[in-house]
Scaffold this active site. Structure first.
Site, PDB file in Angstrom:
ATOM      1  N   SER A  19     -11.918   0.082 -30.944  1.00 54.10           N
ATOM      2  CA  SER A  19     -12.570   0.609 -29.548  1.00 54.10           C
ATOM      3  C   SER A  19     -11.680   1.646 -28.946  1.00 54.10           C
ATOM      4  O   SER A  19     -11.796   3.064 -29.753  1.00 54.10           O
ATOM      5  CB  SER A  19     -12.767  -0.410 -28.743  1.00 54.10           C
ATOM      6  OG  SER A  19     -13.590  -0.338 -27.575  1.00 54.10           O
TER       7      SER A  19
ATOM      8  N   HIS B 150     -20.039  -4.731 -31.481  1.00 59.17           N
ATOM      9  CA  HIS B 150     -18.727  -3.998 -31.135  1.00 59.17           C
ATOM     10  C   HIS B 150     -17.759  -4.906 -31.761  1.00 59.17           C
ATOM     11  O   HIS B 150     -16.871  -4.294 -32.235  1.00 59.17           O
ATOM     12  CB  HIS B 150     -18.528  -3.965 -29.510  1.00 59.17           C
ATOM     13  CG  HIS B 150     -17.196  -3.033 -29.119  1.00 59.17           C
ATOM     14  ND1 HIS B 150     -17.285  -1.805 -29.739  1.00 59.17           N
ATOM     15  CD2 HIS B 150     -16.342  -3.449 -28.470  1.00 59.17           C
ATOM     16  CE1 HIS B 150     -16.351  -1.106 -29.422  1.00 59.17           C
ATOM     17  NE2 HIS B 150     -15.752  -2.055 -28.611  1.00 59.17           N
TER      18      HIS B 150
ATOM     19  N   ASP C  15     -23.905  -1.730 -32.666  1.00 61.02           N
ATOM     20  CA  ASP C  15     -22.983  -1.796 -31.615  1.00 61.02           C
ATOM     21  C   ASP C  15     -23.646  -1.570 -30.252  1.00 61.02           C
ATOM     22  O   ASP C  15     -24.454  -0.617 -30.175  1.00 61.02           O
ATOM     23  CB  ASP C  15     -21.825  -0.502 -31.827  1.00 61.02           C
ATOM     24  CG  ASP C  15     -20.677  -0.852 -30.955  1.00 61.02           C
ATOM     25  OD1 ASP C  15     -20.788  -1.176 -29.955  1.00 61.02           O
ATOM     26  OD2 ASP C  15     -19.547  -0.152 -31.483  1.00 61.02           O
TER      27      ASP C  15
END
Length: 816
Positions: A671, A778, A744
């Site tokens: 991330s 994610h 995601d």
């Protein structure tokens, strides 16, 4: 002609071999056996303890689901991900086994009547701690079960199938549960029209709507129909297995029963549904109803949150934070901004908190005003409550003492949110006569308890329990973790006897639960005997290292070295650094020590620690602070320069220690850590390789802010461009592995971020590989995808880091 034929033959040979290589790279891969075994190892169960400290509920979860399970039908609408077959959120993690343990006797007991196979969730103890409810989710429905503690027996209690898309079940009293049920069967869902009636249209007429880049939003009138169908539920009251409907069907996103059990605080969504914010930002009404669902009072008619102003600490000019006072029978409280919602407005007070008591036919009464943004209140009794206020932009939080009788609001503790050393912890609570959690007080109500489960200090994390006098503001430490171990207070079982339930661990000892009695000073009693699930890690050394970057800011990281490693004999190792940047307004706060080297290393799918078993020095959680260099500047004003200093300091300390080869270092992150990784490769030559998972690389695609940056793209266009590694993709020549879930749903990290980054680096001749994981969000879930990720990361490290500078015989033959 012969030369031309030779050229075309060579061309087609290369093209053919490239196709073969791509085909050979297809399919799932496995990492080394030690890594796979650690990932799939059965770990200790999670533990839930009743408030009386009599029973422990052990909750075991199985291994990772398969890709096939993730591939089941899924609706992505209104910011939600829904399984249309069972009216539940998709991608849930379930509990696969439950059993009880009696704390006094230490006996473990099986629970009869559990469904098989078990897919449990939404675990909740009844107010009297004699029952436990849980949901059972199967492929086509969700049911509700209740465990009777005395008989250790589970029984299904619902007659109507549950709908848990907008929330699960909750206890109303010791024998009654409230939940939402399905209104119509899935077969009645609206069908998608073969031909749309017209285009999807979005409009705006002069109102600013600076919203983040949310994923899975409503995109068409058909999506609106689907959302309304699946989100509409019927509230139900279940008394010992008998169901009674409450009110009419609606889209209920909030259900909160008053302490005296006579009213329900309800939040219901209404049309028009937004195309720019998720469901919980849709227009809504906030109501108080009686227990039968009849409206008693409408408190608010809230507009869509798409009209909320941009920027940290700015809020809509509407009431917010509706809740019951936990210390009174039926008093509702809420907050209203006094600055029209704009924090920079020059006013003495920014928020006011109001209250209204049953029968809700009088004007609201203002309780107090706050100088910062009101966060929440932890209620105690008629003489005491704790009010939390703060400012995200200034990284400030304040705790106030509120006297409900005199209505005085007094500051107790004010600190930076990043000042871990000054954090007292969380106030300890206990159930009152209404079954609500309120402040636990001692010394005739003059003192409260704080439990800090981190306990950051210059010596590392040392959790503590302290008493705090709300009048003198004096704190006394009742207990703190001994140095050389890591122990936290899980629950205060008896405040007078100071009887505590704790969780203790060390580098080599897996976390287990203990019973302590501080006043009687008897020996601690061990309650669980969980064992080490990772024999592969035995002999690995772990150390919390301290070092400085060039401007003097102190940094730390967790260094793992392989089993049996001797630097004098084995020399310097290839290094894998894993990090995640954090913003600070204070250099002193950034320099604080966080974490403990004495915690047992529990491995999840995303950790880099696996690779210490493959001959790497792993520096995990290497600190990457980004600090405001002046009171008039923001941390990101010097993002690249500070990132570089952090990385240089980490590499240099490992080199100076004689354990890390500074010419064979990889950096990685997930991330925002992936964003960091790409920036380091674009702006430095410090690394041999990078691994970037699920990142955002083009900040123009997150134009209304990211992380703690609240300036918009149009306010700080130069900053956004400079911080975007996509803008510098032509400079990335260090091999980079990009991995992204193809579904995601995290704000800002859409898969297109990695797709475009790959194309940009490829277009400029860089060495790059992009892996799109099917059905992943994610965070990654599917067993095959996680194993493949670990394998690809290992292969990347082996090829570009460990073997760096060493010619491989196979590669020489391929080149020839």
């Amino acid at each position: 002609m012969p030369l031309l034929k030779t050229f075309f033959a060579a061309f087609f040979f290369l093209a053919f071999t490239n196709v073969i290589a791509a085909q050979d790279d297809a399919g799932y891969k496995l990492p080394p056996k030690d890594i796979a075994d650690m990932l799939l190892a059965k770990t200790a169960p999670n533990v839930s303890v009743d408030d009386k400290g009599e029973w422990m509920l052990m909750m075991e979860s199985g291994s990772y689901p398969s890709v096939e399970e993730l591939a089941r039908p899924e609706l992505k609408i209104a910011g939600l991900r829904i399984n249309p077959a069972n009216f539940a959120p998709s991608r849930q993690n379930f509990i696969n086994n439950l059993y009880l343990k009696n704390i006094a006797g230490g006996k473990e007991m099986k629970i009869s009547g559990l469904p098989s196979p078990l897919y449990a969730g939404n675990i909740s103890w009844s107010p009297d701690d004699k029952k436990i409810s849980f949901t059972q989710t199967t492929g086509d429905k969700v049911d509700l079960f209740v465990i009777d503690i005395a008989s250790q027996k589970a029984v299904k209690v619902n007659k109507t199938t549950l709908n848990v898309i907008t929330g699960g079940a909750q206890w109303y009293d010791n024998n009654t549960l409230l939940y939402r049920t399905v209104v119509k069967p899935g077969s009645a869902a609206p069908g998608k029209p073969a031909v749309p009636k017209g285009p999807a249209t979005q409009e705006n007429y002069g109102k600013a709507s600076p919203r983040p880049t949310f994923q899975d939003l409503i995109k068409s009138p058909y999506d609106e129909q689907l959302f309304e169908f699946y989100a509409t539920t019927q509230l139900v009251k279940n008394i010992n297995g008998v169901e009674t409907k409450i009110g009419q069907p609606g889209i209920y996103t909030g259900i909160n029963v008053s302490p005296d059990k006579k009213y329900i605080l309800v939040r219901k969504l209404k049309k028009p549904f937004s195309y720019t914010v998720p469901a919980f930002g849709f227009p809504a009404v906030v109501l108080i109803t009686d227990i039968n669902g009849k409206t008693v009072k409408q408190l608010a008619d809230l507009p869509s949150s798409e009209t909320a102003p941009a920027g940290n600490d700015n809020v809509q000019y509407v009431p917010r934070g509706f809740d019951w006072r936990d210390d009174e029978p039926a008093t509702v409280v809420w907050c209203m901004p006094l600055d029209s919602g704009f924090i920079k407005k020059n006013v003495d007070y920014h928020d006011a908190v109001y209250a209204m008591s049953a029968p809700f036919n009088m004007e609201a009464k203002m309780l107090f005003k706050t100088k910062m943004r009101y966060r929440f209140t932890t209620w105690g009794d008629k003489n005491l409550a704790l009010v939390t206020e703060g400012l995200t932009g200034k990284q400030t939080v304040q705790l106030d003492r509120f006297n409900p009788v005199t209505e005085d609001l007094e500051k107790l503790i004010s600190r930076n949110t990043t000042d871990a050393y000054a954090n007292p912890g969380n106030p300890v609570t206990v159930q009152n006569q209404y079954g609500r959690e309120v402040l636990l007080t001692i010394d005739n109500g003059n003192k409260i308890l704080f439990n800090n489960q981190a306990g950051s200090s210059p010596k590392g994390d040392l959790p503590f329990l302290l008493s705090y006098d709300v009048h003198t503001k004096k704190a006394d430490t009742l207990w703190h973790c001994a140095e050389g171990s890591f122990e936290t207070v899980v629950k205060v079982l008896d405040a007078d006897k100071l009887q505590l339930l704790t969780r203790r661990e060390s580098e080599k000892e897996v976390p287990n639960y203990w019973l302590k009695n501080l006043k009687l000073r008897i020996a601690d009693r061990q309650l669980t005997t969980f064992s080490n699930p990772y024999p592969q890690m035995e002999g690995v050394t772990k150390e919390k290292i301290n070092y400085k970057r060039s401007d003097g800011v102190n940094l730390t990281g967790e260094l793992y070295l392989p089993k049996g490693y001797n630097k004098n004999r084995d020399g310097k190792l290839p290094v894998f650094i894993w990090a995640y940047p954090a913003e600070y307004n204070s250099a002193a706060d950034a320099a604080q020590v966080r974490g403990s080297e004495h915690k047992f290393t529990l491995l999840n799918w995303g950790t880099p620690v696996y690779y210490v078993t493959q001959g790497y020095a792993v520096l995990n959680n290497a600190e990457m602070p980004i600090v405001a260099t002046d009171k008039d500047k923001k941390p990101n004003d010097n993002f690249i320069e500070q990132l570089t200093m952090n990385a240089e300091a980490a590499i240099n300390i490992l080199d100076e220690m004689g354990v890390g080869d500074k010419n064979r270092v990889a950096v990685g992150g997930h991330s925002y850590g992936a964003f960091m990784t790409a920036n380091l490769l674009a702006h430095t030559n410090l690394f041999k390789a990078g691994i970037a998972r699920s990142g955002a690389y083009n900040r123009s695609l997150t134009p209304f802010g990211f992380q703690n940056e609240d300036r918009t793209y149009w306010q700080a266009q130069e900053l956004y461009t400079k911080m975007s590694p996509f803008s510098h993709a032509d400079k990335i020549k260090t091999p980079i592995l990009l991995i992204h879930g193809d579904m995601d749903n995290n704000t800002g990290t859409f898969p297109i971020q990695s797709e475009r980054m790959f194309n940009a680096i490829k277009g400029h001749g860089g060495t790059v590989k992009y892996i799109s994981l099917p059905y992943e969000s994610h965070g990654y879930q599917a067993r095959e995808n996680v194993l493949h990720t670990l394998a690809e990361q290992f292969n990347w490290l082996e090829q570009y880091v460990k073997k760096s500078g060493k010619k491989d015989e196979k590669d020489e033959k391929k080149a020839f």
